[in-house]
Motif scaffolding. Structure first.
Motif, PDB file in Angstrom:
ATOM      1  N   ASN A 223     -88.164  56.018  59.562  1.00 24.46           N
ATOM      2  CA  ASN A 223     -87.437  55.391  58.464  1.00 24.46           C
ATOM      3  C   ASN A 223     -88.148  54.145  57.983  1.00 24.46           C
ATOM      4  N   PHE A 230     -87.394  44.205  50.596  1.00 27.90           N
ATOM      5  CA  PHE A 230     -87.290  43.982  48.938  1.00 27.90           C
ATOM      6  C   PHE A 230     -86.047  43.621  48.667  1.00 27.90           C
ATOM      7  N   ASN A 277     -73.865  59.356  47.681  1.00 34.22           N
ATOM      8  CA  ASN A 277     -75.340  58.854  47.150  1.00 34.22           C
ATOM      9  C   ASN A 277     -75.037  57.646  45.880  1.00 34.22           C
ATOM     10  N   MET A 281     -76.927  53.919  46.461  1.00 30.73           N
ATOM     11  CA  MET A 281     -77.674  53.411  45.498  1.00 30.73           C
ATOM     12  C   MET A 281     -77.442  51.894  45.008  1.00 30.73           C
ATOM     13  N   TYR A 284     -79.237  48.644  45.230  1.00 35.05           N
ATOM     14  CA  TYR A 284     -80.512  48.667  44.600  1.00 35.05           C
ATOM     15  C   TYR A 284     -80.072  48.367  43.173  1.00 35.05           C
ATOM     16  N   ILE A 285     -79.009  49.006  42.465  1.00 37.02           N
ATOM     17  CA  ILE A 285     -78.675  48.974  41.276  1.00 37.02           C
ATOM     18  C   ILE A 285     -78.270  47.455  40.921  1.00 37.02           C
ATOM     19  N   SER A 287     -79.229  44.781  42.374  1.00 42.20           N
ATOM     20  CA  SER A 287     -80.097  43.855  42.473  1.00 42.20           C
ATOM     21  C   SER A 287     -80.926  44.012  41.261  1.00 42.20           C
ATOM     22  N   LEU A 288     -81.251  45.156  40.666  1.00 40.04           N
ATOM     23  CA  LEU A 288     -82.082  45.239  39.363  1.00 40.04           C
ATOM     24  C   LEU A 288     -81.219  44.640  38.290  1.00 40.04           C
ATOM     25  N   LEU A 291     -81.446  40.810  38.931  1.00 40.32           N
ATOM     26  CA  LEU A 291     -82.658  40.212  38.629  1.00 40.32           C
ATOM     27  C   LEU A 291     -83.151  40.313  37.199  1.00 40.32           C
TER      28      LEU A 291
ATOM     29  N   SER B 152     -88.632  45.621  41.046  1.00 37.59           N
ATOM     30  CA  SER B 152     -88.058  46.501  40.261  1.00 37.59           C
ATOM     31  C   SER B 152     -88.449  47.844  40.508  1.00 37.59           C
ATOM     32  N   ILE B 154     -89.539  49.174  43.380  1.00 33.83           N
ATOM     33  CA  ILE B 154     -89.022  49.521  44.666  1.00 33.83           C
ATOM     34  C   ILE B 154     -87.680  49.918  44.507  1.00 33.83           C
ATOM     35  N   MET B 155     -86.906  48.882  43.920  1.00 35.49           N
ATOM     36  CA  MET B 155     -85.227  49.332  43.557  1.00 35.49           C
ATOM     37  C   MET B 155     -85.173  50.719  42.978  1.00 35.49           C
ATOM     38  N   LEU B 156     -85.889  50.898  42.010  1.00 33.34           N
ATOM     39  CA  LEU B 156     -85.989  52.087  41.153  1.00 33.34           C
ATOM     40  C   LEU B 156     -86.514  53.285  42.025  1.00 33.34           C
ATOM     41  N   TRP B 158     -85.703  53.805  45.195  1.00 34.49           N
ATOM     42  CA  TRP B 158     -84.532  54.353  45.882  1.00 34.49           C
ATOM     43  C   TRP B 158     -83.559  54.725  44.997  1.00 34.49           C
ATOM     44  N   ILE B 159     -83.284  54.376  43.837  1.00 29.29           N
ATOM     45  CA  ILE B 159     -82.516  54.628  42.875  1.00 29.29           C
ATOM     46  C   ILE B 159     -82.689  56.270  42.345  1.00 29.29           C
ATOM     47  N   TYR B 162     -81.904  58.899  45.279  1.00 28.00           N
ATOM     48  CA  TYR B 162     -80.455  59.303  45.492  1.00 28.00           C
ATOM     49  C   TYR B 162     -80.092  60.065  44.223  1.00 28.00           C
ATOM     50  N   THR B 163     -80.598  59.794  43.122  1.00 27.42           N
ATOM     51  CA  THR B 163     -80.135  60.480  42.109  1.00 27.42           C
ATOM     52  C   THR B 163     -80.759  61.935  42.021  1.00 27.42           C
ATOM     53  N   ASN B 165     -81.646  63.593  44.677  1.00 26.23           N
ATOM     54  CA  ASN B 165     -80.884  64.208  45.724  1.00 26.23           C
ATOM     55  C   ASN B 165     -79.541  64.886  45.114  1.00 26.23           C
ATOM     56  N   SER B 166     -79.000  64.184  44.306  1.00 19.59           N
ATOM     57  CA  SER B 166     -77.848  64.680  43.795  1.00 19.59           C
ATOM     58  C   SER B 166     -77.814  65.506  42.724  1.00 19.59           C
ATOM     59  N   SER B 285     -84.209  61.134  53.326  1.00 19.72           N
ATOM     60  CA  SER B 285     -83.838  59.605  53.236  1.00 19.72           C
ATOM     61  C   SER B 285     -85.007  58.778  52.973  1.00 19.72           C
TER      62      SER B 285
END
Lengths: 313, 373
Positions: A223, A230, A277, A281, A284-285, A287-288, A291, B152, B154-156, B158-159, B162-163, B165-166, B285
């Motif tokens: 994993n 990041f 979920n 998230m 990450y949200i 941090s966006l 930024l 940005s 990389i962050m997206l 993961w976002i 998870y979105t 998956n939901s 995951s």
């Protein structure tokens, strides 16, 4: 509440250590996208040390030796970036990305090989270190104090002193701002950049070890570290490349990261009935958003990401 | 002697790129082999050959063709992801978000197919739009807020994961973590085969997607090298300020690029999940490896759309080939190890070409000196 603080502090320690690592690399002029991979390498080193130390070794020995192993693995792995980016002028983003993928793949192959060699039916990619992990924890009235929290604070102070109060730190920063000028006064830019990247390997390696001991369960190597490298870079940018501000940013991000672990314990959060979920998230949200708000007037080192070429003008 | 000035064979950029890529592959395989030797020396050679052979591991032709078909089913989305990475890289952006855009595309395609019961072409468009939207977010952040696109993206990733998956939890099979099968729920959402499956011993997963992906690769090449849009985009990538000075809308170009790159990756996901080959697991995951392998394929293909067709096939070949190693000794992850090594080695390609050119220059100089004497 105590649990929230506990998780917040441990995640903040991870982010702080790794972000400080990124900070050193970038001040020397190298963008270290490969922090995530360095974390995995450090985690692997630390985990193997914990696994192979005799079960009756003292807590202090476990703590010191596994940190040492993580540091060493991080430094060695960061050399992959140093050699390609400094000597061969490779694209730092590309090499960093490759290092992230490589670390996860290599660690998985390696750990699975160890596990299958011990027991042919075991094809998992986990290392058993539950007992050794206890060496890091001290219980203070329900609050699990982790030695890493202290270590993070000590290293933060060291980083601050090293960067702003020593000849080395000032020279390092000069190499990130204007390497030609630094070279003209006799500083060896290549050496300084090596030092910067290796320092980031050292800190990133420890960060990786902290990450795997922070979770409750064992950690599957396949994993990776779930984008923590990041997140740390985001923390570093939010902290404007300054250690003290990075520490504050790490605390904030640690808070949001820990919410996904403990939100069920808070009645008002549990009552919102948001799916898990959403909490996953959240960091990450955030941090966006952070930024987007802070990158415009960034105080990034001027020469970061540009390979230094002695002959260029 | 001919009077026409011809470029020497080893100075042709395409030749240099090809040599560099082959060297990367060779070195990657050698290091992979050494890793296998360290783990267990007895079966290492067998393992490395079975990784490279993949579908040739089967004895008879019909089986070989069927499994070649399976590899091609996965090559199509990989090619799309690598085109996505390549397109952005030509404009100076590193689209590590291909993985997330791929996830968004998968989510949109499967939701349209399973919940809204739409036909396949609508699902594909939805996937492209979803991928493009995610790409545009990175583009907007880059253009207006100066956010590094790598972070940005990389962050997206993961976002997005998870979105999706939901969202896909609403169309999942009640007894397993996977989404419902397309064939039972909405056969109209499966891409038509157009007789392509006959070529691969009736492998029902081989569809229109394979020729379509190749067609898009050619299209990307045409757009980048033969159109005004491609020229403007590349100019923006080379020097944002110069492009602005020349009257190009540099912010718009950045956003457009990320949008197109996202659409390519999203389409790739539709090509894969609308073939019915695999279902989406809503509990996963980690972001699917397809987007990251796309980076490997893009750079291994020398950052040329036509080159990526071959490199995508090679990367998928060894990724699938990992499944044929002796599982009692090694794990299939060894092929991920080799492909990430190849990406790392691709970082040295520029240096390699410089080195080659300087050697050639020195040789020519020596020749000239010899001629004077």
């Amino acid at each position: 509440m105590l649990l929230l603080i506990q998780y917040m502090l441990i995640f903040a320690s991870v982010l702080l250590l790794v972000a400080l690592g990124g900070c050193f690399a970038e001040h020397s002029g190298v963008i270290n996208i490969g922090l995530e991979g360095i974390m995995v390498a450090g985690a692997l080193g630390g985990a193997l040390m914990m696994k192979y130390l005799p079960a009756d070794s003292s807590a202090a020995a476990v703590v010191c030796l596994s940190i040492l192993a993580a540091m060493l693995c991080g430094i060695i792995y960061s050399l992959l970036l140093a050699v390609s980016a400094i000597n061969f002028k490779a694209d730092q983003t590309l090499v960093g990305t490759a290092m992230n993928l490589l670390a996860v793949a290599a660690a998985t192959v390696f750990v699975k090989a160890i596990n299958t060699a011990e027991n042919p039916n075991n094809v998992s990619a986990t290392i058993q270190y539950v007992n050794a992990k206890k060496a890091f924890l001290v219980n203070i009235g329900g609050f699990e104090f982790n030695w890493f929290m202290l270590l993070a604070v000590i290293l933060l102070i060291c980083a601050n002193v090293l960067l702003y109060r020593t000849k080395f730190g000032l020279r390092l920063m000069a190499c990130g701002e204007h390497p030609q000028a630094a070279d003209s006064v006799g500083i060896n830019v290549y050496k300084m950049r090596y030092a910067g990247v290796m320092l980031s390997g050292l800190l990133g390696g420890i960060g990786g070890l902290v990450y795997i001991t922070a979770g409750v369960s064992e950690w599957k190597f396949e994993n990776g570290v779930a984008g923590f490298g990041f997140l740390a870079l985001a923390v570093m940018i939010f902290g404007q490349w300054k250690p003290t501000r990075i520490a504050l940013a790490a605390l904030l991000f640690g808070l949001f990261r820990s919410l996904s672990n403990v939100y069920t314990g808070f009645p008002f959060l549990a009552n919102l009935n948001l799916p898990s979920n959403v909490y996953n998230m959240l960091p990450y949200i955030i941090s966006l958003i952070v930024l987007a708000l802070t990158s415009k007037r960034s105080a990034a080192p001027k020469a970061e990401g540009i390979p230094y070429d002695k002959g260029s003008r | 002697m001919d009077t026409k000035k011809r470029t020497p064979f080893f100075r042709i950029p395409a030749v240099q790129t090809l040599i560099a890529s082959l060297l990367c592959i060779l070195l990657g395989l050698i290091v992979g082999y050494i890793a296998l030797l360290l783990i267990n020396p007895t079966g290492a050679w067998g393992a490395i050959t079975s990784i490279v052979k993949n579908f040739w591991n089967y004895p008879n032709l019909n089986q070989q063709l069927r499994y070649l078909g399976n590899t091609l089913v996965k090559t199509a989305p990989l090619l799309m992801c690598s085109l996505s990475v390549l397109f952005a890289y030509k404009v100076g952006l590193f689209n590590i978000g291909a993985a997330g855009q791929y996830v968004a595309g998968a989510g949109a395609a499967l939701y349209c197919a399973l919940s809204l019961h739409l036909p396949w072409y609508v699902c594909m468009i939805a996937a492209a739009v979803a991928g493009a939207l995610l790409g545009c977010i990175s583009g907007l952040l880059k253009a207006y807020r100066n956010v590094n696109e790598v972070i940005s993206c990389i962050m997206l990733n993961w976002i997005g994961l998870y979105t999706v998956n939901s969202i896909l939890s609403s169309v999942k099979d009640p007894t397993s973590p996977y989404t419902l099968g397309l064939a039972n729920t909405n056969p109209g959402a499966i891409m038509p085969s157009l007789g392509i499956n006959k070529l691969f011993t009736n492998n029902r997963y081989t569809t229109l997607a394979i020729p379509l992906a190749i067609l898009i690769a050619v299209l990307v090449w045409l757009v980048l090298s033969k159109t005004r849009l491609g020229y403007e985009l590349k100019a923006t990538g080379m020097n944002k300020n110069a492009a602005k000075y020349a009257g190009m809308r540099e912010k718009y170009n950045i956003i457009l690029t990320m949008g197109i790159a996202g659409a390519l990756a999203g389409l790739g996901a539709a090509m894969f999940y609308l073939s019915g080959y695999e279902q989406w697991s809503v509990t996963q995951s980690s972001v699917p490896a397809m987007g990251f392998n796309g980076i490997a394929a893009a750079f291994l293909g020398g950052l040329h759309p036509i080159g990526t067709i071959f490199s995508s096939f090679f990367i998928q070949q060894i990724t699938d080939g990992g499944g044929y190693v002796d599982m009692t000794m090694y794990s299939s992850d060894i092929s991920d190890f080799i492909s990430s090594l190849i990406i790392y080695l691709c970082g040295f390609v520029l240096f390699f070409r410089q080195f080659m050119n300087s050697r050639l220059n020195r040789r020519d100089e020596l020749k000239l000196k010899g001629g004077d004497r």
